[in-house]
Write a protein that holds these residues in place. Structure first.
Motif, short mmCIF file in Angstrom:
data_model
loop_
_atom_site.label_atom_id
_atom_site.label_comp_id
_atom_site.label_asym_id
_atom_site.label_seq_id
_atom_site.Cartn_x
_atom_site.Cartn_y
_atom_site.Cartn_z
N ALA A 164 0.83 -1.21 0.00
CA ALA A 164 0.00 0.00 0.00
C ALA A 164 0.87 1.26 0.00
O ALA A 164 0.56 2.23 -0.70
CB ALA A 164 -0.94 -0.01 1.21
N LEU A 165 1.95 1.26 0.76
CA LEU A 165 2.87 2.40 0.76
C LEU A 165 3.52 2.54 -0.62
O LEU A 165 3.63 3.64 -1.16
CB LEU A 165 3.91 2.25 1.86
N LEU A 166 3.93 1.43 -1.21
CA LEU A 166 4.50 1.46 -2.56
C LEU A 166 3.50 2.08 -3.54
O LEU A 166 3.87 2.95 -4.34
CB LEU A 166 4.87 0.05 -3.02
N ASP A 167 2.25 1.64 -3.47
CA ASP A 167 1.24 2.16 -4.39
C ASP A 167 1.06 3.66 -4.22
O ASP A 167 0.89 4.39 -5.20
CB ASP A 167 -0.09 1.43 -4.20
N ALA A 168 1.10 4.15 -2.99
CA ALA A 168 1.00 5.60 -2.75
C ALA A 168 2.21 6.31 -3.34
O ALA A 168 2.07 7.36 -3.98
CB ALA A 168 0.89 5.88 -1.25
N LEU A 169 3.39 5.77 -3.14
CA LEU A 169 4.60 6.39 -3.66
C LEU A 169 4.60 6.44 -5.19
O LEU A 169 5.12 7.38 -5.79
CB LEU A 169 5.84 5.66 -3.15
N LYS A 170 3.98 5.46 -5.81
CA LYS A 170 3.90 5.42 -7.28
C LYS A 170 3.08 6.58 -7.84
O LYS A 170 3.19 6.90 -9.03
CB LYS A 170 3.29 4.10 -7.75
N THR A 171 2.26 7.21 -7.02
CA THR A 171 1.44 8.33 -7.50
C THR A 171 2.23 9.64 -7.57
O THR A 171 1.73 10.62 -8.12
CB THR A 171 0.20 8.57 -6.61
N LEU A 172 3.42 9.66 -7.03
CA LEU A 172 4.20 10.89 -6.95
C LEU A 172 4.90 11.20 -8.27
O LEU A 172 5.41 10.31 -8.95
CB LEU A 172 5.25 10.80 -5.85
N GLU A 202 18.32 -11.16 6.22
CA GLU A 202 18.00 -11.27 4.80
C GLU A 202 16.69 -10.58 4.42
O GLU A 202 16.58 -9.97 3.37
CB GLU A 202 17.96 -12.74 4.38
N PHE A 203 15.68 -10.64 5.30
CA PHE A 203 14.39 -10.03 4.96
C PHE A 203 14.49 -8.52 4.83
O PHE A 203 13.61 -7.88 4.24
CB PHE A 203 13.29 -10.41 5.96
N ARG A 204 15.55 -7.92 5.34
CA ARG A 204 15.73 -6.47 5.23
C ARG A 204 16.48 -6.04 3.96
O ARG A 204 16.62 -4.86 3.68
CB ARG A 204 16.49 -5.93 6.44
N HIS A 205 16.97 -6.99 3.20
CA HIS A 205 17.82 -6.66 2.06
C HIS A 205 17.09 -5.94 0.94
O HIS A 205 17.73 -5.24 0.15
CB HIS A 205 18.49 -7.92 1.50
N LYS A 206 15.79 -6.11 0.82
CA LYS A 206 15.03 -5.45 -0.24
C LYS A 206 13.85 -4.70 0.37
O LYS A 206 13.28 -5.15 1.36
CB LYS A 206 14.50 -6.47 -1.25
N THR A 207 13.53 -3.56 -0.23
CA THR A 207 12.34 -2.83 0.20
C THR A 207 11.50 -2.51 -1.02
O THR A 207 12.01 -2.35 -2.13
CB THR A 207 12.67 -1.51 0.93
N TYR A 208 10.21 -2.38 -0.79
CA TYR A 208 9.30 -1.95 -1.84
C TYR A 208 9.60 -0.51 -2.25
O TYR A 208 9.46 -0.15 -3.41
CB TYR A 208 7.84 -2.06 -1.39
N VAL A 209 10.00 0.31 -1.31
CA VAL A 209 10.28 1.72 -1.58
C VAL A 209 11.38 1.85 -2.63
O VAL A 209 11.32 2.72 -3.50
CB VAL A 209 10.63 2.47 -0.29
N SER A 210 12.37 0.99 -2.59
CA SER A 210 13.48 1.06 -3.55
C SER A 210 13.01 0.94 -4.99
O SER A 210 13.68 1.45 -5.90
CB SER A 210 14.50 -0.05 -3.25
N LEU A 211 11.88 0.31 -5.20
CA LEU A 211 11.35 0.14 -6.56
C LEU A 211 10.98 1.47 -7.21
O LEU A 211 10.96 1.57 -8.44
CB LEU A 211 10.13 -0.78 -6.55
N VAL A 212 10.68 2.49 -6.39
CA VAL A 212 10.27 3.79 -6.93
C VAL A 212 11.21 4.92 -6.52
O VAL A 212 11.03 6.06 -6.95
CB VAL A 212 8.82 4.14 -6.53
#
Length: 157
Positions: free
Chosen positions: A85-93, A110-120
């Motif tokens: 949901a946070l990623l989807d909001a960030l995609k609107t910017l 290991e679970f911290r190595h990737k974030t959704y935020v990094s995608l945008v």
């Protein structure tokens, strides 16, 4: 975009406990210390510095930054690894997004190595403690100035 750059600095869950929670990882500086560092690094830009433990509140602030901000700096904390949901909001910017972390997530579990935020994200600053925020805000000021100086594109472009 406002004439004076407006840098939104959003802080996710548990960052209100900065300085107390796991100081061996996150340091002894408080969130108020980090805010003061950001305001100093902003070089005259307005800093809107906010923290919430609630995903929906962070999303509401992302929506606000969409129309009121020049650049968004975000430390999503745990939500970076879990919140579509946070990623989807960030995609609107249409403004730049800078992801910021006190620690270096790539050197942790290991679970911290990737974030959704990094995608945008336009860029990521991590691993420098509170200085990560200073670097992120300085980058935000530079990005805002570059965007303000860019010639407006006509509808024929």
């Amino acid at each position: 975009m406002p004439e004076t750059p407006v840098i939104y600095v959003l802080n996710g869950p548990n960052l209100n406990l900065l300085g107390v929670r796991e100081p061996d990882i996150y340091g002894h500086e408080t969130l108020a210390d980090v805010q003061a560092l950001c305001e100093k690094a902003a070089e005259g830009a307005k800093v809107v510095f906010l923290q919430s433990n609630h995903e929906g509140q962070l999303i509401d602030w992302v929506h606000e930054a969409r129309t009121e901000g020049s650049v968004l700096v975000i430390n999503p904390a745990g939500y970076g690894h879990t919140s579509v949901a946070l990623l989807d909001a960030l995609k609107t910017l249409s403004i730049p997004v800078i992801e910021c972390h006190l620690s270096n997530p790539a050197s942790r579990e290991e679970f911290r190595h990737k974030t959704y935020v990094s995608l945008v994200a336009t860029g990521v600053v991590a691993g420098f403690g509170p200085q990560s925020y200073e670097l992120a805000v300085k980058a935000a000021v530079k990005l805002a100035a570059e965007r303000a100086a860019a010639p407006a594109r006509s509808s024929k472009d």
